[in-house]
Design a protein around this motif. Structure first.
Motif, PDB file in Angstrom:
ATOM      1  N   GLU A 105       0.937  -1.339   0.139  1.00 11.31           N
ATOM      2  CA  GLU A 105      -0.084  -0.137   0.037  1.00 11.31           C
ATOM      3  C   GLU A 105       0.852   1.257  -0.150  1.00 11.31           C
ATOM      4  N   PHE A 106       0.523   1.997  -0.758  1.00 13.44           N
ATOM      5  CA  PHE A 106       1.274   3.487  -0.882  1.00 13.44           C
ATOM      6  C   PHE A 106       0.917   4.385   0.221  1.00 13.44           C
ATOM      7  N   GLU A 107       1.486   5.261   0.837  1.00 12.21           N
ATOM      8  CA  GLU A 107       1.082   6.366   1.816  1.00 12.21           C
ATOM      9  C   GLU A 107       1.084   7.437   0.961  1.00 12.21           C
ATOM     10  N   LYS A 108       0.075   8.444   0.985  1.00  8.40           N
ATOM     11  CA  LYS A 108       0.178   9.808   0.381  1.00  8.40           C
ATOM     12  C   LYS A 108       0.274  11.034   1.368  1.00  8.40           C
ATOM     13  N   ASP A 109       0.893  11.767   0.724  1.00  8.12           N
ATOM     14  CA  ASP A 109       0.442  13.529   1.201  1.00  8.12           C
ATOM     15  C   ASP A 109      -0.773  13.907   1.019  1.00  8.12           C
ATOM     16  N   LYS A 110      -0.920  15.117   1.513  1.00  7.65           N
ATOM     17  CA  LYS A 110      -2.151  15.777   1.161  1.00  7.65           C
ATOM     18  C   LYS A 110      -2.473  16.143  -0.214  1.00  7.65           C
ATOM     19  N   ASP A 111      -1.445  16.145  -0.877  1.00  5.86           N
ATOM     20  CA  ASP A 111      -1.480  16.468  -2.298  1.00  5.86           C
ATOM     21  C   ASP A 111      -1.671  15.127  -3.246  1.00  5.86           C
ATOM     22  N   GLY A 112      -1.714  14.031  -2.689  1.00 12.78           N
ATOM     23  CA  GLY A 112      -1.801  12.805  -3.397  1.00 12.78           C
ATOM     24  C   GLY A 112      -0.533  12.122  -3.821  1.00 12.78           C
ATOM     25  N   VAL A 113       0.683  12.763  -3.329  1.00 11.34           N
ATOM     26  CA  VAL A 113       1.918  12.373  -3.826  1.00 11.34           C
ATOM     27  C   VAL A 113       2.419  10.883  -3.066  1.00 11.34           C
ATOM     28  N   ASN A 114       2.774   9.747  -3.537  1.00 10.92           N
ATOM     29  CA  ASN A 114       3.397   8.778  -2.790  1.00 10.92           C
ATOM     30  C   ASN A 114       4.517   9.247  -1.893  1.00 10.92           C
ATOM     31  N   THR A 115       4.318   8.989  -0.673  1.00  6.95           N
ATOM     32  CA  THR A 115       5.487   9.402   0.249  1.00  6.95           C
ATOM     33  C   THR A 115       6.133   7.918   0.919  1.00  6.95           C
ATOM     34  N   ALA A 116       5.648   6.949   0.858  1.00  8.29           N
ATOM     35  CA  ALA A 116       6.166   5.804   1.481  1.00  8.29           C
ATOM     36  C   ALA A 116       5.217   4.362   0.794  1.00  8.29           C
ATOM     37  N   LEU A 117       6.064   3.119   1.146  1.00 11.94           N
ATOM     38  CA  LEU A 117       5.408   2.037   0.670  1.00 11.94           C
ATOM     39  C   LEU A 117       5.472   1.040   1.796  1.00 11.94           C
ATOM     40  N   VAL A 118       4.355   0.588   2.036  1.00  7.53           N
ATOM     41  CA  VAL A 118       4.153  -0.492   3.280  1.00  7.53           C
ATOM     42  C   VAL A 118       3.768  -1.956   2.750  1.00  7.53           C
ATOM     43  N   TRP A 119       4.731  -2.833   3.057  1.00 12.28           N
ATOM     44  CA  TRP A 119       4.443  -4.150   2.484  1.00 12.28           C
ATOM     45  C   TRP A 119       4.137  -5.054   3.863  1.00 12.28           C
ATOM     46  N   THR A 120       2.739  -5.735   3.553  1.00 13.87           N
ATOM     47  CA  THR A 120       2.402  -6.455   4.780  1.00 13.87           C
ATOM     48  C   THR A 120       2.316  -7.961   4.775  1.00 13.87           C
ATOM     49  N   ALA A 121       2.731  -8.826   5.295  1.00 11.22           N
ATOM     50  CA  ALA A 121       2.560 -10.340   4.974  1.00 11.22           C
ATOM     51  C   ALA A 121       1.291 -10.726   5.188  1.00 11.22           C
ATOM     52  N   THR A 122       0.754 -11.470   4.116  1.00 13.34           N
ATOM     53  CA  THR A 122      -0.515 -12.086   4.010  1.00 13.34           C
ATOM     54  C   THR A 122      -0.440 -13.655   4.600  1.00 13.34           C
ATOM     55  N   GLY A 123       0.776 -14.091   4.869  1.00 13.35           N
ATOM     56  CA  GLY A 123       0.928 -15.572   5.236  1.00 13.35           C
ATOM     57  C   GLY A 123       1.964 -15.357   6.579  1.00 13.35           C
ATOM     58  N   GLY A 124       2.996 -16.044   6.388  1.00  8.21           N
ATOM     59  CA  GLY A 124       3.722 -16.197   7.717  1.00  8.21           C
ATOM     60  C   GLY A 124       4.925 -15.233   7.917  1.00  8.21           C
ATOM     61  N   GLY A 125       5.249 -14.354   6.804  1.00  8.57           N
ATOM     62  CA  GLY A 125       6.213 -13.383   6.823  1.00  8.57           C
ATOM     63  C   GLY A 125       7.639 -13.927   6.380  1.00  8.57           C
ATOM     64  N   ILE A 126       8.510 -13.341   6.771  1.00  8.15           N
ATOM     65  CA  ILE A 126      10.118 -13.623   6.671  1.00  8.15           C
ATOM     66  C   ILE A 126      10.467 -14.203   7.919  1.00  8.15           C
ATOM     67  N   LYS A 127      10.901 -15.508   7.962  1.00  7.05           N
ATOM     68  CA  LYS A 127      11.261 -16.259   8.894  1.00  7.05           C
ATOM     69  C   LYS A 127      12.731 -16.014   9.395  1.00  7.05           C
TER      70      LYS A 127
END
Length: 205
Positions: free
Chosen positions: A79-101
């Motif tokens: 998911e992208f995080e955006k500022d008030k102007d809609g510009v991408n400021t960060a990326l968030v990766w989230t595990a849908t399974g077990g993640g990184i062991k």
């Protein structure tokens, strides 16, 4: 006396190896060098240095870097995080399974448009473990949790979108970008240990 010298050599080599391993455990962004105005493929390497799975990774984009394209990874949402102007400021990766062991790592890739000026890009990363602990890789280069830094240099001209083509081998791409800096300490420590053992057996002979 010979045994003491041998033990000292082994301890020194072990200490160097430990420091090299610790340095490799940092969240790092590659390449370490790029050119102004390029559409660069960036790779975020996330190793797990604890006995708990990593389940989320957040990366803030340095000022001047524009990111709109990300490579999907099986077992992870993004998911992208955006500022008030809609510009991408960060990326968030989230595990849908077990993640990184523990003792494993993963790489997350995206394409960014570089700034038009030379300088440095500090990538602030936040590594979240399954127990809720968050390691903030946001410090300076001498800190225990440094932010990964990319140097932006002047090139022969602004690169087009072809510059974002994936490398044939990510490991080779990292080695070329980082100048082999991650593996050099390991090689040196191994040679030191080998020389110490050879010297000991020669003296005994």
């Amino acid at each position: 006396m010979k045994m003491k010298k041998w033990l000292s050599s082994v301890l020194v080599a072990g200490a160097v190896l430990t420091l090299a391993t610790a340095a490799q455990a940092h969240v790092s962004v590659y390449p370490k060098e790029t050119t102004v105005g390029a559409y660069e493929k960036y790779t975020v390497r996330v190793p797990v240095e604890k006995d708990v799975n990593t389940v989320k990774v957040r990366l803030e984009f340095p000022a001047g870097v524009k990111v709109n394209t990300v490579q999907p990874i099986p077992g992870w949402s993004y998911e992208f995080e955006k500022d008030k102007d809609g510009v991408n400021t960060a990326l968030v990766w989230t595990a849908t399974g077990g993640g990184i062991k523990a003792h494993e790592f993963m790489e997350f890739a995206f394409v960014g448009a570089n700034p038009k000026e030379e300088g440095t890009l500090a990538w602030k990363a936040y590594q979240t473990y399954a127990n809720g602990e968050v390691v903030e890789w946001t410090g300076d280069k001498d800190s225990k949790a440094p932010a990964s830094v990319t140097t932006v240099k002047a090139g022969t001209g602004e690169a087009g979108h072809d510059a974002a083509a994936p490398a044939a081998n990510p490991a080779q791409d990292q080695a070329a970008s980082a100048g082999g800096s991650n593996t050099l300490p390991l090689v040196l420590s191994g040679l030191a240990l080998l020389l110490s053992i050879v010297s000991l057996f020669r003296k005994k002979a």
